[in-house]
Scaffold this motif. Structure first.
Motif, PDB file in Angstrom:
ATOM      1  N   ALA A  36       0.839  -1.205   0.000  1.00 14.29           N
ATOM      2  CA  ALA A  36       0.000   0.000   0.000  1.00 14.29           C
ATOM      3  C   ALA A  36       0.873   1.254   0.000  1.00 14.29           C
ATOM      4  CB  ALA A  36      -0.935   0.002   1.213  1.00 14.29           C
ATOM      5  N   GLY A  37       1.979   1.204  -0.734  1.00 14.19           N
ATOM      6  CA  GLY A  37       2.840   2.382  -0.830  1.00 14.19           C
ATOM      7  C   GLY A  37       2.337   3.340  -1.894  1.00 14.19           C
ATOM      8  N   ILE A  38       3.028   3.402  -3.031  1.00 21.37           N
ATOM      9  CA  ILE A  38       2.626   4.265  -4.137  1.00 21.37           C
ATOM     10  C   ILE A  38       2.127   3.434  -5.319  1.00 21.37           C
ATOM     11  CG2 ILE A  38       3.345   6.079  -5.724  1.00 21.37           C
ATOM     12  CD1 ILE A  38       3.338   6.869  -2.738  1.00 21.37           C
ATOM     13  N   ALA A  39       2.897   2.434  -5.731  1.00 16.77           N
ATOM     14  CA  ALA A  39       2.533   1.627  -6.892  1.00 16.77           C
ATOM     15  C   ALA A  39       1.222   0.890  -6.671  1.00 16.77           C
ATOM     16  CB  ALA A  39       3.655   0.633  -7.212  1.00 16.77           C
ATOM     17  N   GLY A  40       1.038   0.267  -5.494  1.00 18.64           N
ATOM     18  CA  GLY A  40      -0.148  -0.526  -5.220  1.00 18.64           C
ATOM     19  C   GLY A  40      -1.441   0.276  -5.288  1.00 18.64           C
ATOM     20  N   PRO A  41      -1.569   1.362  -4.506  1.00 22.38           N
ATOM     21  CA  PRO A  41      -2.793   2.175  -4.597  1.00 22.38           C
ATOM     22  C   PRO A  41      -3.001   2.808  -5.968  1.00 22.38           C
ATOM     23  CG  PRO A  41      -1.692   2.555  -2.516  1.00 22.38           C
ATOM     24  CD  PRO A  41      -0.744   1.734  -3.351  1.00 22.38           C
ATOM     25  N   SER A  42      -1.925   3.135  -6.688  1.00 21.17           N
ATOM     26  CA  SER A  42      -2.084   3.669  -8.041  1.00 21.17           C
ATOM     27  C   SER A  42      -2.746   2.640  -8.940  1.00 21.17           C
ATOM     28  CB  SER A  42      -0.718   4.075  -8.622  1.00 21.17           C
ATOM     29  OG  SER A  42      -0.134   5.119  -7.877  1.00 21.17           O
ATOM     30  N   LEU A  43      -2.265   1.402  -8.874  1.00 16.52           N
ATOM     31  CA  LEU A  43      -2.881   0.332  -9.656  1.00 16.52           C
ATOM     32  C   LEU A  43      -4.310   0.078  -9.193  1.00 16.52           C
ATOM     33  CD1 LEU A  43      -2.702  -1.911 -11.776  1.00 16.52           C
ATOM     34  CD2 LEU A  43      -1.758  -3.400  -9.980  1.00 16.52           C
ATOM     35  N   ALA A  44      -4.523   0.086  -7.882  1.00 19.25           N
ATOM     36  CA  ALA A  44      -5.868  -0.142  -7.351  1.00 19.25           C
ATOM     37  C   ALA A  44      -6.851   0.886  -7.906  1.00 19.25           C
ATOM     38  CB  ALA A  44      -5.834  -0.084  -5.825  1.00 19.25           C
ATOM     39  N   TYR A  45      -6.420   2.140  -8.012  1.00 21.28           N
ATOM     40  CA  TYR A  45      -7.280   3.186  -8.547  1.00 21.28           C
ATOM     41  C   TYR A  45      -7.739   2.850  -9.967  1.00 21.28           C
ATOM     42  CZ  TYR A  45      -8.592   7.593 -10.743  1.00 21.28           C
ATOM     43  OH  TYR A  45      -9.258   8.565 -11.454  1.00 21.28           O
ATOM     44  N   TRP A  46      -6.770   2.534 -10.834  1.00 19.28           N
ATOM     45  CA  TRP A  46      -7.114   2.292 -12.228  1.00 19.28           C
ATOM     46  C   TRP A  46      -7.893   0.997 -12.408  1.00 19.28           C
ATOM     47  CZ3 TRP A  46      -7.243   6.196 -15.165  1.00 19.28           C
ATOM     48  CH2 TRP A  46      -6.320   7.253 -15.025  1.00 19.28           C
ATOM     49  N   LEU A  47      -7.563  -0.036 -11.645  1.00 11.86           N
ATOM     50  CA  LEU A  47      -8.314  -1.282 -11.749  1.00 11.86           C
ATOM     51  C   LEU A  47      -9.759  -1.098 -11.297  1.00 11.86           C
ATOM     52  CD1 LEU A  47      -5.751  -3.959 -10.478  1.00 11.86           C
ATOM     53  CD2 LEU A  47      -6.541  -3.608 -12.835  1.00 11.86           C
ATOM     54  N   ALA A  48      -9.943  -0.410 -10.180  1.00 12.78           N
ATOM     55  CA  ALA A  48     -11.304  -0.184  -9.683  1.00 12.78           C
ATOM     56  C   ALA A  48     -12.124   0.599 -10.695  1.00 12.78           C
ATOM     57  CB  ALA A  48     -11.261   0.544  -8.339  1.00 12.78           C
ATOM     58  N   ARG A  49     -11.514   1.570 -11.357  1.00 16.63           N
ATOM     59  CA  ARG A  49     -12.236   2.360 -12.358  1.00 16.63           C
ATOM     60  C   ARG A  49     -12.591   1.527 -13.583  1.00 16.63           C
ATOM     61  NH1 ARG A  49     -10.677   8.313 -13.853  1.00 16.63           N
ATOM     62  NH2 ARG A  49     -12.803   8.067 -14.636  1.00 16.63           N
ATOM     63  N   ARG A  50     -11.894   0.399 -13.768  1.00 14.19           N
ATOM     64  CA  ARG A  50     -12.161  -0.466 -14.913  1.00 14.19           C
ATOM     65  C   ARG A  50     -12.955  -1.707 -14.522  1.00 14.19           C
ATOM     66  NH1 ARG A  50      -7.894   2.697 -16.263  1.00 14.19           N
ATOM     67  NH2 ARG A  50      -7.805   3.287 -18.470  1.00 14.19           N
ATOM     68  N   GLY A  51     -13.589  -1.661 -13.348  1.00 13.74           N
ATOM     69  CA  GLY A  51     -14.535  -2.704 -12.982  1.00 13.74           C
ATOM     70  C   GLY A  51     -13.969  -3.886 -12.229  1.00 13.74           C
ATOM     71  N   PHE A  52     -12.702  -3.836 -11.853  1.00 10.12           N
ATOM     72  CA  PHE A  52     -12.114  -4.923 -11.085  1.00 10.12           C
ATOM     73  C   PHE A  52     -12.457  -4.772  -9.603  1.00 10.12           C
ATOM     74  CE2 PHE A  52      -9.703  -4.832 -14.954  1.00 10.12           C
ATOM     75  CZ  PHE A  52      -9.261  -6.124 -15.166  1.00 10.12           C
ATOM     76  N   THR A  53     -12.502  -5.885  -8.916  1.00  9.44           N
ATOM     77  CA  THR A  53     -12.683  -5.899  -7.463  1.00  9.44           C
ATOM     78  C   THR A  53     -11.309  -6.059  -6.837  1.00  9.44           C
ATOM     79  OG1 THR A  53     -14.869  -6.900  -7.664  1.00  9.44           O
ATOM     80  CG2 THR A  53     -13.778  -7.063  -5.521  1.00  9.44           C
TER      81      THR A  53
END
Length: 401
Positions: free
Chosen positions: A12-29
């Motif tokens: 949950a540093g920088i890379a992880g939440p950045s990816l989480a943001y884009w994945l969530a916006r694209r419908g991933f859980t």
């Protein structure tokens, strides 16, 4: 083809939440698991240049980052008497926008926490891949199955170790160590910094938004050093011994180290892998390509997160194709960053007095009008090494207005 869209991100540093943001916006859980008991709010400043700012803009956080930027001014190389030798303009170390790592982590967490499951105080302990997912066990939580697993957990990645093997097989140490911490601003710095060197050792002190506090960075040659990553007292002893007799006001800084509760200590190392994915597991950021200081690590990690999420969405469940396209686009930038950062140790802490003088001459050249242009072109080339292409417009997050 499996279309499971559940993704576990470790880190949950920088890379992880950045990816989480884009994945969530694209419908991933998305679930993010972080070993630390809470969001890490420490760490040095990180900067962005060139197209790296475009990713911040696409995330809608560029102005938020600007509002929290360090606004650092010049940094001055000094001698043992504290006399200035050469002044470096802010863009040399601070890029176009600079922000404390902890502030950026908080911005990304606030951006995603309503749409992403965060689990703090836990870590992945095993990965078992099946035909339709990855069975994951944790140190504390119950076992779960995810469609994909992402290791965004830094140079000492647990996910990389579980999926790719021992860290020693992929880590290349550069013969230097770095220690960083904060303490009272006894030097009276105000949005400025100083750099002091003796052979094989470098002291960097700066203060920006909170002028009552100063960030201290200590770089020193330590080829083959072995230490316990979890023993802070041992690390403090190593640093104190390394900087014994260093001169200037170094003893005062080492005294502050004794009371520091936010010490970061590690080798300057790089991670080299033939592939960043194995089955349903993929690596991002330092877990995949750690470069070291000056390697555009944070900006490239956020660009990589954007590309990985975009390719996964385009691939409609064909994660192998998505992983390959992500790596094809990002690896050239990772190579550039690693090449750029390869000499960071000797540059920050030159091994001899003659090399210190030579390095200072380089600093003078880069801070001149002619050299500044050359530096901007070099820095822009590294920052722009990975183009940021357009992907289909993602959906709006539920947690965003």
């Amino acid at each position: 083809m499996n279309t499971d869209t559940t993704v576990l991100i470790s880190g949950a540093g920088i890379a992880g939440p950045s990816l989480a943001y884009w994945l969530a916006r694209r419908g991933f859980t998305v679930t993010v698991v972080e070993q630390a008991p809470r969001l890490r709010d420490s760490g040095g400043a990180v900067d962005f240049r060139g197209v790296q700012l475009d990713v911040l803009r696409r995330m809608g956080i560029l102005e938020t980052v600007r509002a929290a930027e360090t606004a650092m001014g010049a940094e001055v190389v000094i001698d043992a008497e504290g006399r200035p030798l050469v002044e470096l303009p802010s863009e040399f170390f601070s890029g176009e926008v600079e922000i404390e790592r902890g502030d950026l982590a908080r911005i990304l967490y606030d951006l995603t926490r309503d749409d992403v499951e965060y689990v703090f105080g836990d870590t992945v302990t095993s990965l078992t891949e099946a035909a339709d997912g990855v069975d994951v066990t944790f140190g504390r939580g119950a076992p779960r199955r995810f469609g994909l697993v992402v290791g965004a957990d830094g140079m000492h990645s647990v996910v990389r170790r579980l999926a790719f093997g021992d860290e020693a097989d992929h880590r290349r140490d550069m013969g230097y160590c770095y220690a960083g911490f904060t303490g009272p601003n006894h030097l009276g710095l105000d949005h400025s910094g100083v750099i002091y060197n003796v052979p094989g050792r470098g002291v960097l002190v700066s203060s920006s938004r909170d002028t009552s506090r100063a960030g201290v960075g200590l770089v020193f040659a330590a080829p083959g050093l072995e230490y316990d990553r979890h023993d802070r007292e041992q690390q403090k002893r190593i640093v104190a011994e390394a900087f014994a007799g260093a001169g200037w006001r170094t003893p005062e800084l080492i005294a502050l180290l004794e009371q520091a509760d936010d010490l970061y200590f590690d080798t300057l190392s790089q991670i080299h892998l033939d592939s960043w994915s194995r089955g349903r597991t993929v690596l991002l950021g330092d877990a995949a390509w750690c470069a070291g200081p000056g390697g555009s690590g944070t900006g490239l990690a956020m660009i990589g997160a954007y590309i990985l999420a975009g390719e996964l969405a385009l691939a409609s469940g064909d994660f192998r194709t998505a992983f390959a396209r992500y790596e094809e686009q990002v690896r050239p930038g990772a190579r550039t960053g690693q090449k750029q950062a390869k000499g960071a140790g000797p540059f920050l802490a030159p091994p001899t007095a003659a090399r210190i003088r030579r390095r200072n001459r380089v600093y003078r050249m880069l801070s001149s009008r002619l050299g500044a242009g050359l530096f901007r072109r070099m820095a822009a080339g590294a920052a722009n090494a990975v183009p940021v292409k357009d992907y289909p417009e993602p959906v709006a997050l539920a947690g965003r207005s």
